[in-house]
Design a protein around this motif. Sequence first.
Motif, PDB file in Angstrom:
ATOM      1  N   ARG A  93       0.834  -1.212   0.000  1.00 44.98           N
ATOM      2  CA  ARG A  93       0.000   0.000   0.000  1.00 44.98           C
ATOM      3  C   ARG A  93       0.865   1.257   0.000  1.00 44.98           C
ATOM      4  O   ARG A  93       0.543   2.239  -0.662  1.00 44.98           O
ATOM      5  N   ARG A  94       1.957   1.228   0.737  1.00 48.48           N
ATOM      6  CA  ARG A  94       2.872   2.381   0.742  1.00 48.48           C
ATOM      7  C   ARG A  94       3.458   2.615  -0.653  1.00 48.48           C
ATOM      8  O   ARG A  94       3.562   3.757  -1.103  1.00 48.48           O
ATOM      9  N   LEU A  95       3.851   1.537  -1.315  1.00 42.54           N
ATOM     10  CA  LEU A  95       4.412   1.659  -2.664  1.00 42.54           C
ATOM     11  C   LEU A  95       3.364   2.189  -3.638  1.00 42.54           C
ATOM     12  O   LEU A  95       3.655   3.075  -4.453  1.00 42.54           O
ATOM     13  N   MET A  96       2.144   1.683  -3.563  1.00 42.77           N
ATOM     14  CA  MET A  96       1.086   2.190  -4.441  1.00 42.77           C
ATOM     15  C   MET A  96       0.829   3.666  -4.170  1.00 42.77           C
ATOM     16  O   MET A  96       0.690   4.462  -5.117  1.00 42.77           O
ATOM     17  N   ALA A  97       0.765   4.052  -2.914  1.00 44.21           N
ATOM     18  CA  ALA A  97       0.521   5.455  -2.563  1.00 44.21           C
ATOM     19  C   ALA A  97       1.638   6.338  -3.104  1.00 44.21           C
ATOM     20  O   ALA A  97       1.382   7.433  -3.627  1.00 44.21           O
ATOM     21  N   TRP A  98       2.873   5.879  -3.004  1.00 42.58           N
ATOM     22  CA  TRP A  98       3.994   6.668  -3.505  1.00 42.58           C
ATOM     23  C   TRP A  98       3.892   6.809  -5.017  1.00 42.58           C
ATOM     24  O   TRP A  98       4.055   7.898  -5.566  1.00 42.58           O
ATOM     25  N   CYS A  99       3.598   5.714  -5.696  1.00 48.36           N
ATOM     26  CA  CYS A  99       3.482   5.755  -7.156  1.00 48.36           C
ATOM     27  C   CYS A  99       2.293   6.606  -7.605  1.00 48.36           C
ATOM     28  O   CYS A  99       2.333   7.215  -8.677  1.00 48.36           O
ATOM     29  N   ASP A 100       1.256   6.672  -6.786  1.00 48.91           N
ATOM     30  CA  ASP A 100       0.087   7.496  -7.138  1.00 48.91           C
ATOM     31  C   ASP A 100       0.417   8.976  -7.200  1.00 48.91           C
ATOM     32  O   ASP A 100      -0.310   9.747  -7.822  1.00 48.91           O
ATOM     33  N   THR A 101       1.500   9.394  -6.571  1.00 47.51           N
ATOM     34  CA  THR A 101       1.871  10.811  -6.590  1.00 47.51           C
ATOM     35  C   THR A 101       2.722  11.166  -7.805  1.00 47.51           C
ATOM     36  O   THR A 101       2.980  12.348  -8.043  1.00 47.51           O
TER      37      THR A 101
END
Length: 187
Positions: A93-101
Motif C-alpha cells: 500500500r505504501r508503494l502504491m501510494a507513492w506511485c500514485d503521486t
Amino acid sequence: MSAALLMRAQARNNAWANHRLLTACVALSQPEFEAPRTGFFPSLRATLNHILVIDLFYVDALEGGTLGPAAWADPEPCKTLTELHPAQAAVDRRLMAWCDTLTDGDMGRLIHVHRGQRVQTERADRLLLHLFQHQVHHRGQAHAMLSGTAVRPPQLDEFYSIAEAPLRATEFAALGFTENDLWQEHA
C-alpha cells in the motif's frame, strides 16, 4: 501510456501478485512454510520474508527515509503467514501510494538510498524498475517452491486478461482499488 501510469500499474500488479501468492500459501502448515526447499533462499518463509525486507528498504528510500541496512537486521521478521501477509500488504500500500503521486516529470527524480557507509543516488524510474524486477524474480522462486507442495500455485501473470476479470475485481476490491482506478491518469 505515460511512464507515471505504467509505474502505478506495476505497483498494483505487484500488490495483486503478492496478495495472490500469500493467499495461496495460507493453506500451508507452518512446517510446510518453513520446510527446506530448492531456491536462492532455503524455504518459502525465507524467500517471502526477503521480498518483504527488500521492499521495506526501497520503499523507505522512495519515501525519503534513512532506514538503510537496518531493514534486513532480521532477515525473517515474520515467522508465520499470519504475520507476513498483512506486513507485505502494508508495504505494498505504501508503494502504491507513492506511485500514485508520480507524474511523468518525476521519473528522473533522484532518490537517496542509504546503504550504511554510503548513500547511493538513483533515478526514481530506475529504482522502481529494479524493485519490480526483484519482486518478480523472488515471487517466481516462491511460486516454484509452492509447486512442490499440495497447494496449487496461483496464476500470477494474467493481471489484465478478460478471463480473470470477475476474480480480479474481487481481489482488487480487497486491495482497495478497482480496474477503473488503475487506468486513470492522476493530476
